[in-house]
Design a protein around this motif. Sequence first.
Motif, PDB file in Angstrom:
ATOM      1  N   ASP A  98       0.841  -1.189   0.000  1.00 32.19           N
ATOM      2  CA  ASP A  98       0.000   0.000   0.000  1.00 32.19           C
ATOM      3  C   ASP A  98       0.876   1.238   0.000  1.00 32.19           C
ATOM      4  O   ASP A  98       2.019   1.213   0.444  1.00 32.19           O
ATOM      5  CB  ASP A  98      -0.892   0.033   1.249  1.00 32.19           C
ATOM      6  CG  ASP A  98      -1.992  -1.006   1.177  1.00 32.19           C
ATOM      7  OD1 ASP A  98      -2.196  -1.558   0.089  1.00 32.19           O
ATOM      8  OD2 ASP A  98      -2.620  -1.246   2.221  1.00 32.19           O
ATOM      9  N   ASP A 100       0.166   4.000   1.672  1.00 33.52           N
ATOM     10  CA  ASP A 100      -0.270   4.889   2.760  1.00 33.52           C
ATOM     11  C   ASP A 100       0.624   4.780   3.991  1.00 33.52           C
ATOM     12  O   ASP A 100       0.245   5.237   5.065  1.00 33.52           O
ATOM     13  CB  ASP A 100      -1.716   4.593   3.131  1.00 33.52           C
ATOM     14  CG  ASP A 100      -1.911   3.138   3.543  1.00 33.52           C
ATOM     15  OD1 ASP A 100      -0.933   2.373   3.508  1.00 33.52           O
ATOM     16  OD2 ASP A 100      -3.050   2.778   3.891  1.00 33.52           O
ATOM     17  N   GLN A 102       1.094   2.332   5.808  1.00 31.81           N
ATOM     18  CA  GLN A 102       0.646   1.352   6.814  1.00 31.81           C
ATOM     19  C   GLN A 102       1.498   0.100   6.714  1.00 31.81           C
ATOM     20  O   GLN A 102       1.843  -0.505   7.720  1.00 31.81           O
ATOM     21  CB  GLN A 102      -0.832   1.025   6.632  1.00 31.81           C
ATOM     22  CG  GLN A 102      -1.737   2.182   7.033  1.00 31.81           C
ATOM     23  CD  GLN A 102      -3.162   1.722   7.332  1.00 31.81           C
ATOM     24  OE1 GLN A 102      -4.001   1.722   6.449  1.00 31.81           O
ATOM     25  NE2 GLN A 102      -3.430   1.324   8.559  1.00 31.81           N
ATOM     26  N   ARG A 204      -2.624   4.637  10.088  1.00 30.96           N
ATOM     27  CA  ARG A 204      -2.579   5.630   9.030  1.00 30.96           C
ATOM     28  C   ARG A 204      -2.355   7.001   9.657  1.00 30.96           C
ATOM     29  O   ARG A 204      -3.056   7.393  10.587  1.00 30.96           O
ATOM     30  CB  ARG A 204      -3.910   5.622   8.307  1.00 30.96           C
ATOM     31  CG  ARG A 204      -3.806   5.946   6.851  1.00 30.96           C
ATOM     32  CD  ARG A 204      -5.208   5.994   6.293  1.00 30.96           C
ATOM     33  NE  ARG A 204      -5.324   5.293   5.024  1.00 30.96           N
ATOM     34  CZ  ARG A 204      -4.882   5.791   3.872  1.00 30.96           C
ATOM     35  NH1 ARG A 204      -4.297   6.952   3.841  1.00 30.96           N
ATOM     36  NH2 ARG A 204      -5.036   5.110   2.766  1.00 30.96           N
TER      37      ARG A 204
HETATM   38 MG    MG Z   1      -4.328   1.515   4.505  1.00 24.83          MG
END
Ligand code: MG
Length: 322
Positions: A98, A100, A102, A204
Motif C-alpha cells: 500500500d 499509505d 501502513q 494511518r
Molecule cells: Mg491503509
Amino acid sequence: MNGRITEAISVVLPVFNECDNLEPLHARLTSVLKPLECEYEVLYVDDGSMDGSWEVLKRLAAADPSVRLVRLRKNFGQTPALAAGLAHARHPILVTLDADLQNDPADIPRLIAALADSNDVACGWRRNRQDPWLGRRLPSQIANVLTQLVTGVQLHDFGCTLRAYRREVIQDVSLYGEMHRFLPVLAAWVGARIAEVEVRHHPRIHGVSKYGLLRTYKVLVDLVTLKFIGNFSARPNYIFGGFGLASLFVGLLSLMVVAYRVFVLRRLEATPLVFFMVVFFLTGVFSLFIGFLAEIVIRGFYDVQRRPTYYVRETVGLGRAE
Ligand code: MG
Ligand code: UDP
C-alpha cells in the motif's frame, strides 16, 4: 533463510489520494531497495487521485530514474490499480504494498528472502494490525477464516497487500472485484509454493482509508465466485452432470419397482413412487441439459473476463532504458 535473490525487482503501489504519504514513503522505499544491490523499479499506479498525488509522483519520477508511473483515467479501485501495475511491471520479482505507509518498506527484504528459499509467493501477515477492531479487524478475521475454509489455503491475512511474487505464478490470472487479496490462492492453484512472513503494520497518519464495511460484503461475494471458478467452472458438468446422472438413476430404480409391482405383483393402483419416478427422470434430463449449457456459457465467461478492468490515461518512464 540462506538464499539470495539476484533477479530484478518491480515494486508496485496503488495510489489513491495519498499526496502527503508519497514523499516519505518513497524515501523509505529507496533506503530499503538501494542496499539490496539488485536492479529495481518502483511503479506507482495513480488510481484517479484528485488531491494532487499525480503532481507529487511526477516530481518523484523526475528526481529518481527508477520511478515509473501509470495514471488511470479515473478511480477504478485498488484491485484494477494493482492489476495495471503488475501488467506494466517489467521485472521477474514483483512486490506489492500500500502507498499509505501502513505497510513498512523495511519488511520487503524479508519477503524477498522468503522467495529465495524456493517459494513462489511470500505473503505478509499483519500480526499486530493497527486498525479499529470492530469495523476492520473483526470482519477481516471472519473473512480470513472463511477464505481458509473455502480455498484450503492456510494463510492468516488475506487482506495484506504487502507481498512478493515470482512473476510466472501470477502473470496469467485476471483480477477483478476484490480479487487481489486472493492472488495467493490463485497462485496456489497453479502449484505455487506459498510462504507467510510476519510484517509490521502502522496506523494511518496522513489521508483516510478508502474502505468501509461494504468491502467485507464484496470480499464474501468474490469468495463464492472464487470457489465456483476454482473448483468446477471449467467443468460445470461435473456438478450438473453428476446430479443429473444420480437423478436418472433414482428415476430408473423407481421405474423398476413400479414395473415389478405392475407386471409381477399385478398391483395396478397408483403409488407415490410413480410420481417420484417422473420427477427424478425429468430432473435428471434437465440437469444434464443445464450442465451442457453451463459448459458453453462458461467459455464465454472466461473470454469476457479478459476485458480490461482499467484504462490508462498516461505513463511516465515506462519506455526508459534499463
Ligand atoms: Mg491503509
Ligand atoms: N487504493 C487505490 N484505489 C482505491 C482505493 C485504495 O489505489 O480505490 C489504494 C490506497 O491509496 C492505498 C491502498 O490502495 O495505497 C490501500 O487502501 P486503504 O489504505 O484505503 O485500505 P486499508 O488499508 O484501509 O484497507
